[in-house]
Design a protein around this motif. Sequence first.
Motif, short mmCIF file in Angstrom:
data_model
loop_
_atom_site.label_atom_id
_atom_site.label_comp_id
_atom_site.label_asym_id
_atom_site.label_seq_id
_atom_site.Cartn_x
_atom_site.Cartn_y
_atom_site.Cartn_z
N ASN A 3 5.54 -10.62 41.55
CA ASN A 3 5.34 -11.94 40.97
C ASN A 3 4.89 -12.97 41.99
N ALA A 4 4.44 -12.51 43.18
CA ALA A 4 4.03 -13.45 44.23
C ALA A 4 2.84 -14.27 43.76
N TYR A 5 2.87 -15.52 44.15
CA TYR A 5 1.77 -16.41 43.80
C TYR A 5 0.55 -16.00 44.62
N GLY A 6 -0.57 -15.74 43.98
CA GLY A 6 -1.73 -15.22 44.68
C GLY A 6 -3.01 -15.95 44.36
N LYS A 7 -4.13 -15.35 44.76
CA LYS A 7 -5.44 -15.98 44.62
C LYS A 7 -5.76 -16.32 43.16
N THR A 8 -5.47 -15.38 42.27
CA THR A 8 -5.78 -15.61 40.85
C THR A 8 -5.02 -16.81 40.32
N HIS A 9 -3.74 -16.90 40.71
CA HIS A 9 -2.92 -18.02 40.25
C HIS A 9 -3.46 -19.35 40.80
N LEU A 11 -6.57 -20.16 41.77
CA LEU A 11 -7.82 -20.56 41.12
C LEU A 11 -7.57 -21.06 39.70
N ARG A 12 -6.63 -20.41 39.03
CA ARG A 12 -6.26 -20.87 37.68
C ARG A 12 -5.72 -22.29 37.73
N ASP A 13 -4.84 -22.56 38.69
CA ASP A 13 -4.25 -23.90 38.80
C ASP A 13 -5.28 -24.94 39.21
N ALA A 14 -6.21 -24.56 40.08
CA ALA A 14 -7.26 -25.49 40.50
C ALA A 14 -8.11 -25.90 39.31
N LYS A 15 -8.47 -24.92 38.46
CA LYS A 15 -9.29 -25.24 37.28
C LYS A 15 -8.51 -26.10 36.29
N ALA A 16 -7.22 -25.81 36.14
CA ALA A 16 -6.39 -26.60 35.23
C ALA A 16 -6.29 -28.04 35.71
N LEU A 17 -6.13 -28.22 37.03
CA LEU A 17 -6.01 -29.58 37.56
C LEU A 17 -7.34 -30.33 37.45
N ALA A 18 -8.46 -29.61 37.60
CA ALA A 18 -9.78 -30.24 37.50
C ALA A 18 -10.02 -30.80 36.10
N SER A 19 -9.43 -30.15 35.09
CA SER A 19 -9.64 -30.60 33.71
C SER A 19 -8.46 -31.40 33.16
N TYR A 20 -7.50 -31.71 34.02
CA TYR A 20 -6.29 -32.41 33.59
C TYR A 20 -6.62 -33.87 33.28
N ARG A 80 0.39 -24.75 47.29
CA ARG A 80 0.21 -23.45 46.65
C ARG A 80 -0.89 -22.65 47.33
N LEU A 81 -1.84 -23.34 47.94
CA LEU A 81 -2.91 -22.66 48.67
C LEU A 81 -2.31 -21.78 49.77
N PHE A 82 -1.31 -22.31 50.47
CA PHE A 82 -0.69 -21.55 51.54
C PHE A 82 0.09 -20.36 50.99
N ALA A 83 0.64 -20.52 49.78
CA ALA A 83 1.38 -19.42 49.17
C ALA A 83 0.45 -18.36 48.60
N ALA A 84 -0.80 -18.75 48.32
CA ALA A 84 -1.71 -17.87 47.61
C ALA A 84 -2.44 -16.89 48.52
N LYS A 90 -7.33 -18.01 54.05
CA LYS A 90 -7.14 -19.35 53.50
C LYS A 90 -8.42 -20.19 53.48
N PRO A 91 -9.24 -20.20 54.54
CA PRO A 91 -10.46 -21.02 54.47
C PRO A 91 -11.36 -20.66 53.29
N ASP A 92 -11.54 -19.34 53.01
CA ASP A 92 -12.39 -18.94 51.89
C ASP A 92 -11.82 -19.43 50.57
N LEU A 93 -10.51 -19.34 50.43
CA LEU A 93 -9.88 -19.78 49.19
C LEU A 93 -9.91 -21.30 49.09
N ALA A 94 -9.74 -21.99 50.21
CA ALA A 94 -9.83 -23.45 50.20
C ALA A 94 -11.22 -23.90 49.77
N LEU A 95 -12.25 -23.18 50.22
CA LEU A 95 -13.62 -23.53 49.80
C LEU A 95 -13.76 -23.43 48.28
N LYS A 96 -13.14 -22.41 47.70
CA LYS A 96 -13.17 -22.27 46.24
C LYS A 96 -12.47 -23.46 45.58
N GLY A 97 -11.33 -23.84 46.14
CA GLY A 97 -10.60 -24.97 45.58
C GLY A 97 -11.41 -26.24 45.64
#
Length: 476
Positions: A3-9, A11-20, A80-84, A90-97
């Motif tokens: 149940n570890a928080y990962g990349k998929t989680h 990106l899902r949260d980033a998209k949710a926050l973008a449309s919040y 959450r980025l650090f947990a993911a 991290k830099p690649d995932l941060a770029l996605k965020g």
Amino acid sequence: MANAYGKTHFLRDAKALASYEPRKSARSLIEAGSVDEYLEWELGPARHAAFGLPPLAMNTEARLYHYTTTQFLDNELNSRLFAASKKRHKPDLALKGIEILEDWNASPLELALRHAPLSGFEKTLDFLASPASRFAAPFLMEEACKAFTSGDTRALAIECTDWLLVGSASRNYSLLSFALLTGQIERADALAKRGICPEGTESWRTFGTSFEKFERFNSKALAFIVGQTVDARNFRRAQVWIAAKIIAATTVAEAWEYDGDIPEIKQSSLDEMTQAIDCGAAGFDYWPLARVCESADADLLRALIAAGANPNVLYQGHIPLLGALESRHITPEVLRIWLKAGANPARAGNASAFIPFGTGWSPSPLYQWVREGRQDLVEQACDDSVGPIEFAYIDEGKTYSPLLALALSQGHRKLAVWLIEQKGCRLEHFDSEEEILCSEYGSEEILAEAFAAQERLALDAVATIPKHRETRFKSL
């Protein structure tokens, strides 16, 4: 962990926050300059959405500082980025965020600079630079200087160490750097006019030297960090603008260097100073302010403060100038100007290790005046400050009255009695450092009068308690 928080989680949260939608609505409050409304949302519903916690009851100082820091929702996503991801990913995932979420980790003040019309941005700055805000948070302008908070996130995403090491001057005045890099000279003027800029000639020169380093950055990296392409012409405009500020700051400082007997020369210097102020000089350090106070020139003092001088400016880095001035130079009119501009006479210079009222090493103006026995200045500070001053405070269940202990130790009898009778200080309170009772300070004669003052107050309090009277009713 399954149940570890990962990349998929993430990106899902980033998209949710973008449309919040509430986040989008909050941006509209920022752009309109509706500071209080925005803070109510940020400290209430936004905090609950990010952490599941109830609204945060912040004092005025903390609320003001929050306008210069990353928003709760963005900050939670960043954690959450650090947990993911592992560090190397991290830099690649941060770029996605960053790609998904516009202005990720930007402070409200940065958002106002980026997106609000000039009128909305200036309305926000007026709120932060108002006398009430300056009084409640004397070091707020220093935090506002560093409010380009999305830049570090973007720099880390592309591992741009040059940005992180560019130099303390541009780093400390990052919001001003952002305005100049994007060619927004009007907004740079708005920042400088309110003191969100270097203080003093040397600080302006250091800032100018450091700012030049941006021109040597990789253009793609700089554009990514800033969030838009940086036109080469912006560097030229910024250098001209900074040079003008250096000249103006130098003119203001040099106006007070002549101490000779030729009035014409002195007047010529002051005329040049006034012209520099009128032409947009900003960022005055303590030197011209001190000399203006020494001359009791109220008009020039008002002009300097109106042009962006900081009423809580520090003398040589750690003492508020108002407390460093020789008290004989502080006339009632001069002090009134400082106080009405938002000077907080209760605050010491060392904000990182804050002790209410300061100490002998880093005194607040009130501490200095009590030590000197200047009851007239202490009373005027209470009367003319834009906010209330509390002389007794509670910390971890104990009540402290350090200025009463100081007045007693210095033998200022009338001032000690005044602090007891008018400001709620008590001999059973503690001093602020050694936790010694205030009653341990002072001579027997002074303590006897202080105890008598407390007893009178106690008797007066008892006398004002209404007595219950028996009510008799006559039968009709």
